[in-house]
Design an enzyme around this catalytic site. Structure first.
Site, PDB file in Angstrom:
ATOM      1  N   HIS A   1     -14.227 152.327  88.791  1.00  0.00           N
ATOM      2  CA  HIS A   1     -14.627 151.413  89.865  1.00  0.00           C
ATOM      3  C   HIS A   1     -14.881 150.008  89.314  1.00  0.00           C
ATOM      4  CE1 HIS A   1     -17.050 150.895  93.868  1.00  0.00           C
ATOM      5  NE2 HIS A   1     -15.950 150.169  93.824  1.00  0.00           N
TER       6      HIS A   1
ATOM      7  N   ARG B   1     -11.111 153.274  99.141  1.00  0.00           N
ATOM      8  CA  ARG B   1     -12.235 154.155  98.840  1.00  0.00           C
ATOM      9  C   ARG B   1     -11.666 155.537  98.537  1.00  0.00           C
ATOM     10  NH1 ARG B   1     -14.901 150.557  97.798  1.00  0.00           N
ATOM     11  NH2 ARG B   1     -17.027 150.007  98.386  1.00  0.00           N
TER      12      ARG B   1
END
Length: 392
Positions: A263, A222
């Site tokens: 992403h 992350r």
């Protein structure tokens, strides 16, 4: 029938089930989500479950869900292979100037009678790269994805180092006790840790200084795990060769040595389909029989549903609470056929197989009120066995 609201785009044109109905209602019983933010306003008495097609739940207010008795389900491992393949591709891009080579050939102009291959080969000296074979990769986080990356890296001829809070029995991986040791020895460090209070900003100035000057840092955990300002300072000082992240941030955009991806780790047709199917199956298991197999806030609990009815209890865990539950049910004239429970982070979840048909409607209503008034019970449900279909 339970109303299920989708957040994000899902291909559900062929989905049909007697228990679940896909709906755009403002008061859903369940939410199906990928990586979009879940509005806290949806976390109310109607919401029984949120099922995440993927693993990260940072866009969901998990604490609010827990206090509301809403289970948050996810699908660990569903996109593991897709993310692994993207990480391996990113490793190759670190050592071989593939993009520049492609762009150079595209821009070459071969006049009449000229041989494009000859012109292209004349530029080869500009694109000398390195090999992954013999290099050392350090993997921070040896979950489903980290294990796949470790295995693939080993078969590429790399030495594999790893760090995991709880050591795992993995062949081909030399597990070290600290993150700093992994970072100091690796040519490539891959971050695969989950985002928690403990991991936020974990890769900071101090830890970045452990890297070799020619090492690459790849973040597929992350974005918030890496302190961006410390990273930019380290890049400016030549303390690492480059940074690759699947989590774009405006302060990293167009910065030297930084490669940002939109992403796309789990963004393959196969992974999207598999994670959707797994998310729906997890949701169906929970709504139909109360089973919890992969959740971030409820403990794992499963039990064969072989009685006419089942009571599920989500509660604040404390000593001797089971005795209270058993006594309460016994006092109402119920026989507990079988029961199981588990606890996680101070909360418990129980499945109790019984037959509610021995009670009158007034007695059932009284039982509901007693459970509702119990100070430790956050949410309860009365389930009917779909294979028996007895009326309450």
């Amino acid at each position: 029938m339970y109303q299920v609201k989708t957040i994000d785009k899902f291909e559900l044109s062929d989905f049909a089930h007697d228990l679940l109905q896909i709906s755009d209602t403002d008061a859903p019983n369940a939410l199906l989500v990928r990586s979009s933010q879940v509005d806290d306003a949806l976390i109310n008495d109607q919401l029984l479950a949120i099922t995440r097609a993927g693993i990260g739940t940072n866009t969901i207010n998990v604490n609010a869900c827990t206090e509301n008795g809403t289970v948050v389900l996810n699908t660990p491992g569903a996109n593991a292979n897709a993310v692994k393949e993207l990480i391996i591709q990113a490793l190759f891009r670190c050592v071989r100037p593939i993009d520049r080579a492609i762009a150079t050939v595209k821009d070459l102009t071969a006049g009449p009678g000229a041989d494009l291959q000859v012109l292209a080969e004349a530029t080869r000296k500009e694109f000398i790269g390195r090999e992954l074979y013999g290099k050392t990769i350090g993997i921070l986080g040896l979950g489903a994805i980290g294990q796949r990356v470790a295995e693939a890296s080993y078969h590429l001829g790399m030495q594999v180092l790893g760090y995991n809070r709880s050591p795992k029995n993995l062949p081909h991986v030399v597990q070290l006790p600290t993150i700093e040791e992994v970072m100091s020895l690796a040519d490539f460090v891959v971050v695969m840790l989950p985002l928690t209070e403990e991991t936020t900003g974990l890769i900071n100035r101090e830890r970045l200084q452990q890297l070799k000057p020619d090492a690459y840092l790849l973040n597929f955990g992350r974005g918030e795990i890496v302190n961006n300002q410390d990273l930019l300072e380290a890049l400016a000082n030549g303390e690492l060769a480059g940074y690759v992240s699947d989590f774009p941030a405006s302060d990293l955009q167009n910065q030297p040595g930084v490669t940002l991806l939109p992403h796309i780790g789990g963004n393959t047709e196969e992974a999207l389909t598999f994670s959707t199917d797994m998310a729906l199956q997890n949701l169906l298991n929970f709504l139909e029989n109360g089973s919890v197999r992969t959740s971030v806030n409820f403990p794992r609990v499963d039990l064969p549903f072989d009685t006419p009815h089942r009571i599920t209890l989500f509660y604040k865990d404390r000593a001797n609470l089971w005795l209270d539950f058993v006594q309460l049910l016994t006092d109402q004239g119920l026989t507990v056929k079988e029961m199981t429970s588990n606890a996680k982070n101070g909360y418990g979840y129980a499945l109790i197989n019984t037959d509610l048909s021995v009670l009158s409607q007034a007695e059932i209503a009284n039982l509901r009120q007693l459970l509702q008034d119990h100070g430790d019970i956050i949410r309860f449900r009365f389930l009917t066995n779909p294979s028996m279909n007895p009326e309450l």
